[in-house]
Design a protein around this motif. Structure first.
Motif, PDB file in Angstrom:
ATOM      1  N   ILE A 239      42.670  33.196  34.355  1.00  0.00           N
ATOM      2  CA  ILE A 239      41.998  32.169  35.146  1.00  0.00           C
ATOM      3  C   ILE A 239      41.558  32.720  36.499  1.00  0.00           C
ATOM      4  O   ILE A 239      40.472  32.405  36.999  1.00  0.00           O
ATOM      5  CB  ILE A 239      42.893  30.924  35.313  1.00  0.00           C
ATOM      6  CG1 ILE A 239      43.102  30.239  33.955  1.00  0.00           C
ATOM      7  CG2 ILE A 239      42.282  29.945  36.315  1.00  0.00           C
ATOM      8  CD1 ILE A 239      44.125  29.110  33.977  1.00  0.00           C
ATOM      9  N   SER A 240      42.383  33.563  37.101  1.00  0.00           N
ATOM     10  CA  SER A 240      42.045  34.086  38.433  1.00  0.00           C
ATOM     11  C   SER A 240      40.812  34.991  38.419  1.00  0.00           C
ATOM     12  O   SER A 240      40.209  35.220  39.462  1.00  0.00           O
ATOM     13  CB  SER A 240      43.241  34.831  39.034  1.00  0.00           C
ATOM     14  OG  SER A 240      43.505  36.015  38.312  1.00  0.00           O
ATOM     15  N   LYS A 241      40.420  35.470  37.253  1.00  0.00           N
ATOM     16  CA  LYS A 241      39.224  36.310  37.149  1.00  0.00           C
ATOM     17  C   LYS A 241      37.921  35.503  37.187  1.00  0.00           C
ATOM     18  O   LYS A 241      36.856  36.065  37.358  1.00  0.00           O
ATOM     19  CB  LYS A 241      39.266  37.137  35.862  1.00  0.00           C
ATOM     20  CG  LYS A 241      40.322  38.213  35.882  1.00  0.00           C
ATOM     21  CD  LYS A 241      40.352  38.976  34.583  1.00  0.00           C
ATOM     22  CE  LYS A 241      41.481  39.984  34.594  1.00  0.00           C
ATOM     23  NZ  LYS A 241      41.622  40.662  33.297  1.00  0.00           N
ATOM     24  N   ILE A 242      38.026  34.199  37.036  1.00  0.00           N
ATOM     25  CA  ILE A 242      36.834  33.346  37.060  1.00  0.00           C
ATOM     26  C   ILE A 242      36.315  33.284  38.491  1.00  0.00           C
ATOM     27  O   ILE A 242      37.067  32.979  39.424  1.00  0.00           O
ATOM     28  CB  ILE A 242      37.160  31.921  36.561  1.00  0.00           C
ATOM     29  CG1 ILE A 242      37.705  31.940  35.140  1.00  0.00           C
ATOM     30  CG2 ILE A 242      35.922  31.026  36.658  1.00  0.00           C
ATOM     31  CD1 ILE A 242      38.274  30.615  34.682  1.00  0.00           C
ATOM     32  N   GLU A 243      35.028  33.562  38.656  1.00  0.00           N
ATOM     33  CA  GLU A 243      34.426  33.483  39.985  1.00  0.00           C
ATOM     34  C   GLU A 243      34.559  32.060  40.522  1.00  0.00           C
ATOM     35  O   GLU A 243      34.264  31.090  39.828  1.00  0.00           O
ATOM     36  CB  GLU A 243      32.953  33.871  39.945  1.00  0.00           C
ATOM     37  CG  GLU A 243      32.317  33.858  41.316  1.00  0.00           C
ATOM     38  CD  GLU A 243      30.842  34.213  41.330  1.00  0.00           C
ATOM     39  OE1 GLU A 243      30.274  34.216  42.426  1.00  0.00           O
ATOM     40  OE2 GLU A 243      30.273  34.462  40.255  1.00  0.00           O
ATOM     41  N   GLY A 244      35.047  31.940  41.745  1.00  0.00           N
ATOM     42  CA  GLY A 244      35.211  30.633  42.365  1.00  0.00           C
ATOM     43  C   GLY A 244      36.632  30.107  42.335  1.00  0.00           C
ATOM     44  O   GLY A 244      36.967  29.179  43.070  1.00  0.00           O
TER      45      GLY A 244
END
Length: 105
Positions: free
Chosen positions: A61-66
């Motif tokens: 999840i932390s890799k998602i931009e934003g």
């Protein structure tokens, strides 16, 4: 019988691997967002059974931009995600949870 030099060499090698891994985990990203664009959602997640699951899901999840913050809990069966609504949305986060092998509720 294994010599002391061999044992010492193995211990040094293992220590270097752990140091290398811990240094890689310290990488952080700086995200600048308007406070008015920040959304905090608690998403139910089925399939997490341990801390390893939490770490896996948080990493994905932390890799998602934003995404500015994420905390998964196997005990609660949930993930709390803070994100910039101008850069991502709940559907993208849910898809990432499912792509990671878990079921979002």
């Amino acid at each position: 019988m294994i010599s002391k030099k061999v044992i010492s060499g193995i211990l040094v090698s293992v220590s270097l691997v752990f140091i290398s891994c811990s240094e890689q985990n310290k990488k952080t990203k700086t995200i600048v967002v308007k406070k008015s664009n920040v959304v905090l959602k608690k998403i139910g997640v089925d399939g997490m059974t341990c801390m390893g699951c939490e770490v896996t899901l948080e990493g994905a999840i932390s890799k998602i931009e934003g995404v500015t913050k994420v905390k998964a809990s196997a005990v609660d069966g949930s993930a709390q995600v803070e994100f910039d609504k101008t850069k991502t949305d709940l559907d993208t986060i849910v898809k990432t949870i499912q792509d990671s092998g878990y079921k979002a509720k």
